[in-house]
Motif scaffolding. Sequence first.
Motif, short mmCIF file in Angstrom:
data_model
loop_
_atom_site.label_atom_id
_atom_site.label_comp_id
_atom_site.label_asym_id
_atom_site.label_seq_id
_atom_site.Cartn_x
_atom_site.Cartn_y
_atom_site.Cartn_z
N ALA A 1 -41.95 1.43 -41.29
CA ALA A 1 -42.06 0.09 -41.90
C ALA A 1 -41.73 -0.09 -43.44
O ALA A 1 -42.56 0.33 -44.16
CB ALA A 1 -43.02 -0.85 -41.37
N VAL A 2 -40.46 -0.72 -43.85
CA VAL A 2 -40.38 -0.90 -45.40
C VAL A 2 -40.48 -2.28 -45.99
O VAL A 2 -39.61 -3.13 -45.48
CB VAL A 2 -38.95 -0.42 -45.69
CG1 VAL A 2 -38.88 -0.17 -47.23
CG2 VAL A 2 -38.83 1.03 -45.08
N GLN A 3 -41.58 -2.75 -46.50
CA GLN A 3 -41.67 -3.86 -47.13
C GLN A 3 -40.96 -3.93 -48.52
O GLN A 3 -41.34 -3.21 -49.48
CB GLN A 3 -43.24 -4.24 -47.42
CG GLN A 3 -43.54 -5.49 -48.53
CD GLN A 3 -43.57 -5.01 -50.02
OE1 GLN A 3 -44.57 -4.25 -50.10
NE2 GLN A 3 -42.89 -5.77 -50.85
N HIS A 4 -39.91 -4.89 -48.56
CA HIS A 4 -38.98 -4.78 -49.67
C HIS A 4 -39.42 -5.91 -50.90
O HIS A 4 -40.17 -6.65 -50.37
CB HIS A 4 -37.68 -5.25 -49.31
CG HIS A 4 -37.10 -4.21 -48.15
ND1 HIS A 4 -36.95 -2.94 -48.72
CD2 HIS A 4 -36.59 -4.40 -46.96
CE1 HIS A 4 -36.50 -2.30 -47.59
NE2 HIS A 4 -36.25 -3.12 -46.65
N ALA B 1 -52.74 -2.28 -35.98
CA ALA B 1 -51.35 -1.71 -36.05
C ALA B 1 -51.05 -0.84 -37.20
O ALA B 1 -50.42 0.32 -37.01
CB ALA B 1 -50.25 -2.58 -35.84
N LEU B 2 -51.58 -1.01 -38.31
CA LEU B 2 -51.25 -0.35 -39.58
C LEU B 2 -51.99 0.84 -39.93
O LEU B 2 -52.04 1.66 -40.56
CB LEU B 2 -51.10 -1.22 -40.78
CG LEU B 2 -50.03 -2.31 -40.76
CD1 LEU B 2 -49.95 -3.13 -42.06
CD2 LEU B 2 -48.53 -1.78 -40.55
N ARG C 1 -45.21 -2.00 -31.45
CA ARG C 1 -45.01 -0.59 -31.68
C ARG C 1 -45.25 -0.25 -32.71
O ARG C 1 -44.48 -0.48 -33.59
CB ARG C 1 -43.52 -0.38 -31.16
CG ARG C 1 -43.13 -0.53 -29.81
CD ARG C 1 -41.33 -0.01 -29.65
NE ARG C 1 -41.34 1.30 -30.48
CZ ARG C 1 -40.17 1.68 -30.86
NH1 ARG C 1 -39.23 0.68 -31.01
NH2 ARG C 1 -40.09 3.07 -31.57
N PRO C 2 -46.71 0.24 -33.06
CA PRO C 2 -46.80 0.31 -34.42
C PRO C 2 -46.19 1.51 -35.34
O PRO C 2 -45.61 2.47 -34.56
CB PRO C 2 -48.44 0.99 -34.18
CG PRO C 2 -48.79 0.24 -32.84
CD PRO C 2 -47.66 0.24 -32.21
N PRO C 3 -46.06 1.27 -36.50
CA PRO C 3 -45.31 2.35 -37.18
C PRO C 3 -46.11 3.65 -37.37
O PRO C 3 -47.14 3.60 -37.34
CB PRO C 3 -45.08 1.69 -38.54
CG PRO C 3 -46.13 0.62 -38.71
CD PRO C 3 -46.67 0.34 -37.40
#
Length: 390
Positions: free
Chosen positions: A158-161, A107-108, A75-77
């Motif tokens: 989507a959050v890359q931390h 997806a991105l 499920r792409p963001p």
Amino acid sequence: MNAPPGTASPDPPRPVLSAALDGCAIVIAVDRRSLELAAALERHGAQVRHAPALTIIPHIDDESLIAATRALIARPPDVVVATTGVGFRGWMEAADEAGLLDALHAALSGAQIVARGPKARGAIQQAGLTADWVAESETSTELGEYLLAEGVAGRRVAVQHHGSGADGLDDLFERHGADVVSLTVYRWGPPPDAAAVSRSVVACAQGEVDAVLFTSAPGAAEWLAAAAREGVQDAVVDLAGRGRLLMAAVGPITAGPLRDVGIDPLVAERGRLGSLVRAVVTHFGGGHVASLPTVAGRLELRSSGIVLDGRHVPLSRTGTEIFAALFDAGGGVVSRQRLQSALPRSGENTHAVEMAVARLREALGVPDLIKTVVKRGYRLNVLDPAEASA
């Protein structure tokens, strides 16, 4: 001449770009790319000490990261938030290791991608994607405000931390109706050599270091915590405030923990290691260091001696301490008793001060730079403002 058979040829010497950092001892409290940073500083004459306060521990094999990546492929963001360059690159490497990189890229490709700063944007571009917006302040606060203004309700984010946590972005977006997918790509681990960190903070407090460089806020906070544990944080802050110790940060986020304890750090303009090196070189080589105009030219202090009229003069630790006391007086008289405290094992013998000053004069080759004031002590032969500007 060729190397003997079976032996490796010696590495060619690195080209020396300038003498701006001659006499400077620099601590780099950095784990990642520390060798690259050290090499760049050494090409300008610096003596570098490695004391990374934290290590970056990648999560390339972390099952939860791969599971979250598969969920985004399924499920792409709508929105992708990149908070750090090293983290975004680590995510791409993890996807590649799992055989998911092409699918993740697809997806991105249709998502709105935002970056917390230039390093994150660079990693996005390196992955073959495009950042639609970059936070100028390099803060999660600005990034969050921007996306809330855009609207996140009903959107998949989507959050890359980064390694020290989420900065509250997950909760912020969820409170405003977003479907958040959290990705922790790396975390901060203990220093590779805790003793080296302790030695570095003590050396800074004792005036044996000219600059400390930081590339992450958690690393800066942990280095300062080490200074507090060793009981020298106040001395470090004092030296930094008097211009005797340069604290330099790669960007405003990294500078935060330094400012929190009262230090005004030098901050690189572009958030890059190259920019950080240039800022430090310009500081020491461009006339921004505290100085005094003397009969022998401009005088600056270094941890290993002085810079006199643009020339580095190496001195013993004792000689440097004597010069530091004279320098701090700004041309005023410093008593023999005060200078005696800089001498090891001198006891009450003030004659030792006279001998030490005589050795300094001989080493400098400028007898008139240190003047004797009869029955009072010594002073630097400093020019008055009119003479200095003539």
